[in-house]
Enzyme design. Sequence first.
Site, PDB file in Angstrom:
ATOM      1  NE  ARG A  47      -4.355   2.859  10.777  1.00 38.32           N
ATOM      2  CZ  ARG A  47      -4.507   2.271   9.587  1.00 38.32           C
ATOM      3  NH1 ARG A  47      -4.115   2.886   8.486  1.00 38.32           N
ATOM      4  NH2 ARG A  47      -5.059   1.067   9.507  1.00 38.32           N
ATOM      5  CE1 TYR A  58       6.281  11.111  14.420  1.00 40.00           C
ATOM      6  CE2 TYR A  58       5.015  12.362  12.819  1.00 40.00           C
ATOM      7  CZ  TYR A  58       5.258  11.184  13.517  1.00 40.00           C
ATOM      8  OH  TYR A  58       4.467  10.085  13.284  1.00 40.00           O
ATOM      9  CB  THR A  67      -0.882   0.063   1.276  1.00 40.32           C
ATOM     10  OG1 THR A  67      -0.018   0.164   2.428  1.00 40.32           O
ATOM     11  CG2 THR A  67      -1.780  -1.156   1.414  1.00 40.32           C
ATOM     12  N   GLY A  68       0.252   2.390  -0.252  1.00 40.87           N
ATOM     13  CA  GLY A  68       0.823   3.712  -0.029  1.00 40.87           C
ATOM     14  C   GLY A  68       2.213   3.917  -0.612  1.00 40.87           C
ATOM     15  CG  LEU A  69       4.462   6.849   1.339  1.00 40.68           C
ATOM     16  CD1 LEU A  69       5.364   7.637   2.277  1.00 40.68           C
ATOM     17  CD2 LEU A  69       3.986   7.724   0.187  1.00 40.68           C
ATOM     18  N   GLY A 109       7.899  14.266   4.675  1.00 43.28           N
ATOM     19  CA  GLY A 109       6.820  15.124   5.165  1.00 43.28           C
ATOM     20  C   GLY A 109       5.513  14.533   4.665  1.00 43.28           C
ATOM     21  N   PRO A 110       4.419  15.280   4.779  1.00 38.34           N
ATOM     22  CG  PRO A 110       2.900  17.000   5.149  1.00 38.34           C
ATOM     23  CD  PRO A 110       4.321  16.630   5.349  1.00 38.34           C
ATOM     24  CB  ILE A 111       3.401  11.679   0.888  1.00 35.93           C
ATOM     25  CG1 ILE A 111       4.751  12.418   0.864  1.00 35.93           C
ATOM     26  CG2 ILE A 111       3.069  11.098  -0.486  1.00 35.93           C
ATOM     27  CD1 ILE A 111       5.953  11.545   0.551  1.00 35.93           C
ATOM     28  CB  SER A 137      -4.036   1.088  26.499  1.00 30.70           C
ATOM     29  OG  SER A 137      -3.717   0.539  25.231  1.00 30.70           O
TER      30      SER A 137
HETATM   31  C1  LIG Z   1      -1.899  18.036  12.534  1.00 32.14           C
HETATM   32  C2  LIG Z   1      -1.563  16.866  11.664  1.00 32.14           C
HETATM   33  C3  LIG Z   1      -2.497  16.784  10.580  1.00 32.14           C
HETATM   34  C4  LIG Z   1      -2.510  15.913   9.606  1.00 32.14           C
HETATM   35  C5  LIG Z   1      -1.590  14.814   9.396  1.00 32.14           C
HETATM   36  C6  LIG Z   1      -1.911  14.194   8.136  1.00 32.14           C
HETATM   37  C7  LIG Z   1      -1.047  13.540   7.386  1.00 32.14           C
HETATM   38  C8  LIG Z   1       0.256  12.956   7.671  1.00 32.14           C
HETATM   39  C9  LIG Z   1       1.402  13.833   7.857  1.00 32.14           C
HETATM   40  C10 LIG Z   1       2.546  13.345   8.295  1.00 32.14           C
HETATM   41  C11 LIG Z   1       2.666  11.886   8.624  1.00 32.14           C
HETATM   42  C12 LIG Z   1       3.864  11.594   9.392  1.00 32.14           C
HETATM   43  C13 LIG Z   1       4.151  10.363   9.813  1.00 32.14           C
HETATM   44  C14 LIG Z   1       3.418   9.195   9.504  1.00 32.14           C
HETATM   45  C15 LIG Z   1       3.752   8.018  10.056  1.00 32.14           C
HETATM   46  C16 LIG Z   1       3.016   6.791   9.790  1.00 32.14           C
HETATM   47  O1  LIG Z   1       3.402   5.780  10.270  1.00 32.14           O
HETATM   48  S1  LIG Z   1       1.661   6.809   8.778  1.00 32.14           S
HETATM   49  C17 LIG Z   1       1.261   5.084   8.492  1.00 32.14           C
HETATM   50  C18 LIG Z   1       0.012   4.750   9.163  1.00 32.14           C
HETATM   51  N1  LIG Z   1      -0.362   3.408   8.734  1.00 32.14           N
HETATM   52  C19 LIG Z   1      -0.784   2.494   9.598  1.00 32.14           C
HETATM   53  O2  LIG Z   1      -0.902   2.730  10.784  1.00 32.14           O
HETATM   54  C20 LIG Z   1      -1.103   1.154   9.014  1.00 32.14           C
HETATM   55  C21 LIG Z   1      -1.126   0.034  10.020  1.00 32.14           C
HETATM   56  N2  LIG Z   1      -1.978   0.325  11.169  1.00 32.14           N
HETATM   57  C22 LIG Z   1      -2.788  -0.597  11.795  1.00 32.14           C
HETATM   58  O3  LIG Z   1      -2.855  -1.746  11.429  1.00 32.14           O
HETATM   59  C23 LIG Z   1      -3.567  -0.142  13.018  1.00 32.14           C
HETATM   60  O4  LIG Z   1      -3.914   1.201  12.884  1.00 32.14           O
HETATM   61  C24 LIG Z   1      -2.742  -0.336  14.338  1.00 32.14           C
HETATM   62  C25 LIG Z   1      -3.619   0.118  15.507  1.00 32.14           C
HETATM   63  C26 LIG Z   1      -1.444   0.468  14.322  1.00 32.14           C
HETATM   64  C27 LIG Z   1      -2.357  -1.798  14.543  1.00 32.14           C
HETATM   65  O5  LIG Z   1      -3.440  -2.645  14.353  1.00 32.14           O
HETATM   66  P1  LIG Z   1      -3.676  -3.926  15.350  1.00 32.14           P
HETATM   67  O6  LIG Z   1      -4.878  -4.642  14.823  1.00 32.14           O
HETATM   68  O7  LIG Z   1      -2.444  -4.667  15.544  1.00 32.14           O
HETATM   69  O8  LIG Z   1      -3.961  -3.210  16.725  1.00 32.14           O
HETATM   70  P2  LIG Z   1      -5.321  -3.059  17.578  1.00 32.14           P
HETATM   71  O9  LIG Z   1      -5.552  -4.357  18.255  1.00 32.14           O
HETATM   72  O10 LIG Z   1      -6.399  -2.480  16.757  1.00 32.14           O
HETATM   73  O11 LIG Z   1      -4.867  -1.955  18.639  1.00 32.14           O
HETATM   74  C28 LIG Z   1      -3.763  -2.171  19.497  1.00 32.14           C
HETATM   75  C29 LIG Z   1      -3.903  -1.260  20.699  1.00 32.14           C
HETATM   76  O12 LIG Z   1      -3.904   0.104  20.242  1.00 32.14           O
HETATM   77  C30 LIG Z   1      -5.141   0.742  20.654  1.00 32.14           C
HETATM   78  N3  LIG Z   1      -5.562   1.678  19.622  1.00 32.14           N
HETATM   79  C31 LIG Z   1      -5.815   1.405  18.343  1.00 32.14           C
HETATM   80  N4  LIG Z   1      -6.216   2.493  17.684  1.00 32.14           N
HETATM   81  C32 LIG Z   1      -6.251   3.493  18.582  1.00 32.14           C
HETATM   82  C33 LIG Z   1      -6.610   4.886  18.515  1.00 32.14           C
HETATM   83  N5  LIG Z   1      -6.991   5.444  17.379  1.00 32.14           N
HETATM   84  N6  LIG Z   1      -6.528   5.613  19.652  1.00 32.14           N
HETATM   85  C34 LIG Z   1      -6.120   5.061  20.819  1.00 32.14           C
HETATM   86  N7  LIG Z   1      -5.743   3.733  20.946  1.00 32.14           N
HETATM   87  C35 LIG Z   1      -5.832   2.982  19.835  1.00 32.14           C
HETATM   88  C36 LIG Z   1      -6.116  -0.394  20.812  1.00 32.14           C
HETATM   89  O13 LIG Z   1      -7.195  -0.030  21.627  1.00 32.14           O
HETATM   90  C37 LIG Z   1      -5.228  -1.476  21.400  1.00 32.14           C
HETATM   91  O14 LIG Z   1      -4.975  -1.235  22.764  1.00 32.14           O
HETATM   92  P3  LIG Z   1      -5.818  -2.031  23.908  1.00 32.14           P
HETATM   93  O15 LIG Z   1      -7.267  -1.644  23.711  1.00 32.14           O
HETATM   94  O16 LIG Z   1      -5.258  -1.517  25.183  1.00 32.14           O
HETATM   95  O17 LIG Z   1      -5.592  -3.490  23.703  1.00 32.14           O
HETATM   96  N1  LIG Z   2       2.238   9.242   4.180  1.00 34.94           N
HETATM   97  C1  LIG Z   2       2.887  10.141   4.892  1.00 34.94           C
HETATM   98  O1  LIG Z   2       2.556  11.338   4.903  1.00 34.94           O
HETATM   99  C2  LIG Z   2       4.075   9.745   5.688  1.00 34.94           C
HETATM  100  C3  LIG Z   2       4.458   8.433   5.843  1.00 34.94           C
HETATM  101  N2  LIG Z   2       5.582   8.135   6.556  1.00 34.94           N
HETATM  102  C4  LIG Z   2       6.078   6.767   6.634  1.00 34.94           C
HETATM  103  O2  LIG Z   2       5.980   6.166   5.354  1.00 34.94           O
HETATM  104  C5  LIG Z   2       5.806   4.755   5.499  1.00 34.94           C
HETATM  105  C6  LIG Z   2       4.624   4.306   4.682  1.00 34.94           C
HETATM  106  O3  LIG Z   2       3.441   4.896   5.170  1.00 34.94           O
HETATM  107  P1  LIG Z   2       2.137   5.062   4.257  1.00 34.94           P
HETATM  108  O4  LIG Z   2       2.380   4.439   2.949  1.00 34.94           O
HETATM  109  O5  LIG Z   2       1.734   6.459   4.327  1.00 34.94           O
HETATM  110  O6  LIG Z   2       1.062   4.237   5.090  1.00 34.94           O
HETATM  111  P2  LIG Z   2       0.425   2.782   4.875  1.00 34.94           P
HETATM  112  O7  LIG Z   2      -0.500   2.574   6.002  1.00 34.94           O
HETATM  113  O8  LIG Z   2      -0.105   2.649   3.499  1.00 34.94           O
HETATM  114  O9  LIG Z   2       1.671   1.806   5.002  1.00 34.94           O
HETATM  115  C7  LIG Z   2       2.012   1.092   6.132  1.00 34.94           C
HETATM  116  C8  LIG Z   2       2.310  -0.326   5.733  1.00 34.94           C
HETATM  117  O10 LIG Z   2       2.849  -1.016   6.848  1.00 34.94           O
HETATM  118  C9  LIG Z   2       2.330  -2.327   6.837  1.00 34.94           C
HETATM  119  N3  LIG Z   2       2.322  -2.855   8.207  1.00 34.94           N
HETATM  120  C10 LIG Z   2       1.682  -2.332   9.293  1.00 34.94           C
HETATM  121  N4  LIG Z   2       1.857  -3.104  10.349  1.00 34.94           N
HETATM  122  C11 LIG Z   2       2.641  -4.132   9.956  1.00 34.94           C
HETATM  123  C12 LIG Z   2       3.167  -5.277  10.616  1.00 34.94           C
HETATM  124  N5  LIG Z   2       2.927  -5.518  11.904  1.00 34.94           N
HETATM  125  N6  LIG Z   2       3.931  -6.126   9.901  1.00 34.94           N
HETATM  126  C13 LIG Z   2       4.191  -5.898   8.589  1.00 34.94           C
HETATM  127  N7  LIG Z   2       3.722  -4.834   7.911  1.00 34.94           N
HETATM  128  C14 LIG Z   2       2.936  -3.969   8.586  1.00 34.94           C
HETATM  129  C15 LIG Z   2       0.911  -2.208   6.285  1.00 34.94           C
HETATM  130  O11 LIG Z   2       0.488  -3.420   5.637  1.00 34.94           O
HETATM  131  P3  LIG Z   2      -0.465  -4.503   6.351  1.00 34.94           P
HETATM  132  O12 LIG Z   2      -1.628  -3.779   6.895  1.00 34.94           O
HETATM  133  O13 LIG Z   2      -0.761  -5.478   5.244  1.00 34.94           O
HETATM  134  O14 LIG Z   2       0.371  -5.147   7.416  1.00 34.94           O
HETATM  135  C16 LIG Z   2       1.081  -1.099   5.249  1.00 34.94           C
HETATM  136  O15 LIG Z   2       1.324  -1.618   3.978  1.00 34.94           O
HETATM  137  C17 LIG Z   2       5.685   4.497   6.989  1.00 34.94           C
HETATM  138  O16 LIG Z   2       6.937   4.145   7.518  1.00 34.94           O
HETATM  139  C18 LIG Z   2       5.274   5.842   7.550  1.00 34.94           C
HETATM  140  O17 LIG Z   2       5.653   5.988   8.878  1.00 34.94           O
HETATM  141  C19 LIG Z   2       6.324   9.086   7.177  1.00 34.94           C
HETATM  142  C20 LIG Z   2       5.973  10.386   7.065  1.00 34.94           C
HETATM  143  C21 LIG Z   2       4.853  10.833   6.286  1.00 34.94           C
END
Ligand SMILES: CC/C=C\C/C=C\C/C=C\C/C=C\C=C\C(=O)SCCNC(=O)CCNC(=O)[C@H](O)C(C)(C)COP(=O)(O)OP(=O)(O)OC[C@H]1O[C@@H](n2cnc3c(N)ncnc32)[C@H](O)[C@@H]1OP(=O)(O)O
Ligand SMILES: NC(=O)C1=CN([C@@H]2O[C@H](COP(=O)(O)OP(=O)(O)OC[C@H]3O[C@@H](n4cnc5c(N)ncnc54)[C@H](OP(=O)(O)O)[C@@H]3O)[C@@H](O)[C@H]2O)C=CC1
Length: 333
Positions: free
Chosen positions: A249, A197, A67-69, A239-241, A155
Amino acid sequence: MAARVVGRAGRLALVVRSSAVRLQSRLHGSTGLRSGSQANFFPPLEDAMLPSGSFNNRMALITGGGTGLGRAMTATLSQLGAQCIIASRKLDVLQRTAEEISSQTGNKVHAVQCDVRDPQAVSQCVDQIEALTGLPDVIINNAAGNFVCPSERLSPNAWKTITDIVLNGTAFVTLELGKRLIQNQKGASFLAITTIYAESGSGFVVPSASAKAGVEALYKSLAAEWGRYGHRFNIIQPGPIRTKGAFSRLDPTGAFEKAMIDRIPTGRLGTPAEIANLAAYVSSNYASWMSGAVIRFDGGEYVSLAGEFNELRSVTPDQWKLLEAMIRKTKGS
Ligand SMILES: CC/C=C\C/C=C\C/C=C\C/C=C\C=C\C(=O)SCCNC(=O)CCNC(=O)[C@H](O)C(C)(C)COP(=O)(O)OP(=O)(O)OC[C@H]1O[C@@H](n2cnc3c(N)ncnc32)[C@H](O)[C@@H]1OP(=O)(O)O
Ligand SMILES: NC(=O)C1=CN([C@@H]2O[C@H](COP(=O)(O)OP(=O)(O)OC[C@H]3O[C@@H](n4cnc5c(N)ncnc54)[C@H](OP(=O)(O)O)[C@@H]3O)[C@@H](O)[C@H]2O)C=CC1
């Protein structure tokens, strides 16, 4: 006299503030985009930058490549000749992406299921990779998890989930592959995708900020230690993409996008193709002297947020005349 100066400064502040508001609404209108300004000077290019065939006979592993990047990086590397392996939790998503990309580029993309939080799963994933393609020449640690949340609402499991994916996941993949590559006397390029960040820290994404900072320490440390085995370690801080994974999220209502674009000097978000070109360059042999580098790729957002006086962008030329006159009149302290 002092009262006159304060009164004048107060009026000036009001003028500056109200024309800043007018300027803001002229710039952004209702679309939230700065069309007609900086974004026109800096339009994104979408085509692959490196010469075709730059990755012929090379194997690349991209975590989170479905997905994504990660998907964009996979598409670019595949277009440039690499055989790619994409790995994450959702096999159906990976398989769909793999088929779509390889049907466009003609180069094989393999899909391997792996939860990077689990070191045993990572080891089995690397076994599978060795059987499919041999050990990779290019490793991109891109998988991540994140969500915005006030820290007092986190948590222990929320903290653990994010730091496990981002820091432990990157470490497990890097150590497992690194050790096997060293054993096989094969060098590789490792790239970690962090965030701007990671350097400054940020409220409301504290587990992500902490884990990404850890990833940067890991990669800088290994750049120093494992260069002797032919490994390079580099970091891109995007940065943001716009991607569904990040924006759903981090800005689920879309309320913050306009403010985010406002503070980016190049006037727009980045694109997946742009970061894919940078990642391809850093991972290529054209960058074989690059190791331990931290590359900020954010349209200028970080410096824009950091500079104490950057808000003065909203002062108009007429207001500057007034300000300058006031400053020049100030003699002594
Ligand atoms: C001002 C800013 C404005 C705009 C910003 C906009 C754009 C972006 C700009 C910059 C970006 C910079 C950095 C980006 C970094 C990134 O990493 S982006 C990539 C994001 N992608 C993903 O997260 C993909 C994968 N994510 C997931 O699968 C889930 O979201 C996950 C929660 C991370 C993991 O899923 P999993 O099924 O393993 O986990 P859960 O069982 O669902 O949850 C685990 C525990 O976390 C608690 N939880 C989950 N969600 C939340 C929430 N939203 N708030 C609080 N807590 C949360 C959940 O309750 C579980 O805890 P427990 O209940 O105690 O068991
Ligand atoms: N988009 C943006 O603005 C920015 C993104 N980034 C960074 O860029 C990278 C890509 O993000 P982006 O493409 O935006 O977001 P996505 O959510 O599309 O990408 C995250 C990927 O991580 C995979 N992933 C999550 N959890 C696991 C796990 N436990 N094991 C293996 N794979 C996992 C997901 O696949 P699956 O669910 O199948 O596991 C998904 O493909 C990340 O490192 C993010 O921190 C940094 C700054 C800005």
